[in-house]
Scaffold this active site. Sequence first.
Site, short mmCIF file in Angstrom:
data_model
loop_
_atom_site.label_atom_id
_atom_site.label_comp_id
_atom_site.label_asym_id
_atom_site.label_seq_id
_atom_site.Cartn_x
_atom_site.Cartn_y
_atom_site.Cartn_z
N SER A 55 33.75 67.97 44.51
CA SER A 55 33.73 68.44 43.11
C SER A 55 34.96 69.28 42.81
O SER A 55 35.53 69.20 41.72
CB SER A 55 32.47 69.28 42.86
OG SER A 55 31.33 68.51 43.10
N HIS A 83 27.89 62.40 45.73
CA HIS A 83 26.54 62.98 45.68
C HIS A 83 25.52 61.88 45.42
O HIS A 83 24.45 61.85 46.03
CB HIS A 83 26.44 64.01 44.56
CG HIS A 83 27.25 65.27 44.75
ND1 HIS A 83 28.17 65.71 43.84
CD2 HIS A 83 27.26 66.19 45.76
CE1 HIS A 83 28.71 66.85 44.25
NE2 HIS A 83 28.18 67.16 45.42
N LYS A 125 30.29 81.49 42.37
CA LYS A 125 31.40 80.52 42.44
C LYS A 125 32.08 80.31 41.10
O LYS A 125 33.03 79.54 41.01
CB LYS A 125 30.86 79.16 42.93
CG LYS A 125 30.49 79.15 44.39
CD LYS A 125 30.26 77.73 44.85
CE LYS A 125 30.11 77.65 46.35
NZ LYS A 125 29.82 76.30 46.80
N ARG A 180 30.84 65.16 55.51
CA ARG A 180 31.87 64.18 55.20
C ARG A 180 32.88 64.13 56.33
O ARG A 180 32.96 63.22 57.11
CB ARG A 180 32.57 64.54 53.87
CG ARG A 180 31.73 64.30 52.66
CD ARG A 180 32.24 65.06 51.48
NE ARG A 180 32.06 66.49 51.66
CZ ARG A 180 32.43 67.42 50.80
NH1 ARG A 180 33.03 67.07 49.69
NH2 ARG A 180 32.21 68.69 51.03
P1 ADP Z 1 27.66 73.49 47.64
O1 ADP Z 1 28.33 74.49 46.76
O2 ADP Z 1 26.24 73.85 47.97
O3 ADP Z 1 28.44 73.07 48.85
P2 ADP Z 1 28.26 70.87 46.53
O4 ADP Z 1 27.79 70.33 45.22
O5 ADP Z 1 29.72 71.02 46.74
O6 ADP Z 1 27.48 72.23 46.68
O7 ADP Z 1 27.70 69.98 47.72
C1 ADP Z 1 26.32 69.75 47.90
C2 ADP Z 1 26.14 68.84 49.08
O8 ADP Z 1 26.70 67.57 48.79
C3 ADP Z 1 26.86 69.34 50.36
O9 ADP Z 1 26.05 69.06 51.48
C4 ADP Z 1 28.12 68.53 50.39
O10 ADP Z 1 28.56 68.31 51.71
C5 ADP Z 1 27.65 67.22 49.75
N1 ADP Z 1 28.76 66.49 49.14
C6 ADP Z 1 29.75 66.96 48.36
N2 ADP Z 1 30.64 65.99 48.04
C7 ADP Z 1 30.19 64.86 48.64
C8 ADP Z 1 30.69 63.52 48.75
N3 ADP Z 1 31.84 63.14 48.18
N4 ADP Z 1 29.98 62.63 49.47
C9 ADP Z 1 28.86 63.02 50.08
N5 ADP Z 1 28.34 64.26 50.06
C10 ADP Z 1 28.99 65.18 49.34
#
Ligand code: ADP
Length: 168
Positions: free
Chosen positions: A127, A16, A40, A89
Amino acid sequence: MDIIYPGTFDPVTNGHFDIIERSSRLFKKVIVAVAASSGKQPMFSQTERVEMIRESIKPLSGVVVEAFSVLLIDYAKEKGIKNILRSLRVASDFEYELQLALMYRAQDRELETIFLMPNQKYIFLSSSMIREIARLGGDIKAFVPEYVYNEVLKKIGHYRDNVRRDRR
Ligand code: ADP
């Protein structure tokens, strides 16, 4: 141009932060918007998730962190921002992200979703994987900032104590 980077961030990872840093170079203002995501059943409360980002973020000009609990399109309207940042990703992200982007557009046709790709070392990081590895006692140090690492260990400690108490 300003942009909103919405997500659950449960917890925020180095992946992130890679996206946040990239976006801060491209946009005047980046709002990292932490969704309630109560459906969630997140491991961390919304306040804790906001706190973890604020504690770990490097000083970057124009980046702010906020919590939101309304529909994303309403939040964007409230802020007067027309751009949403998401990240892709691996290929399997595409279908879900396309659905989301088209759903946002169906509700507000001026809303554009913009995608950034992280550094390749983060493409298999999520995550949910962090939560799972930590619960099973694995080492997550390389994947999250130090503050987040400590918070996850604390949370897992409570979780383990509760499991032990329930077993008694
Ligand atoms: P959500 O529940 O909205 O998917 P996340 O926190 O899982 O929330 O993800 C938010 C954004 O960050 C999404 O667009 C996801 O693809 C991106 N994201 C999650 N993990 C990574 C990572 N390792 N590298 C880059 N982007 C990521």
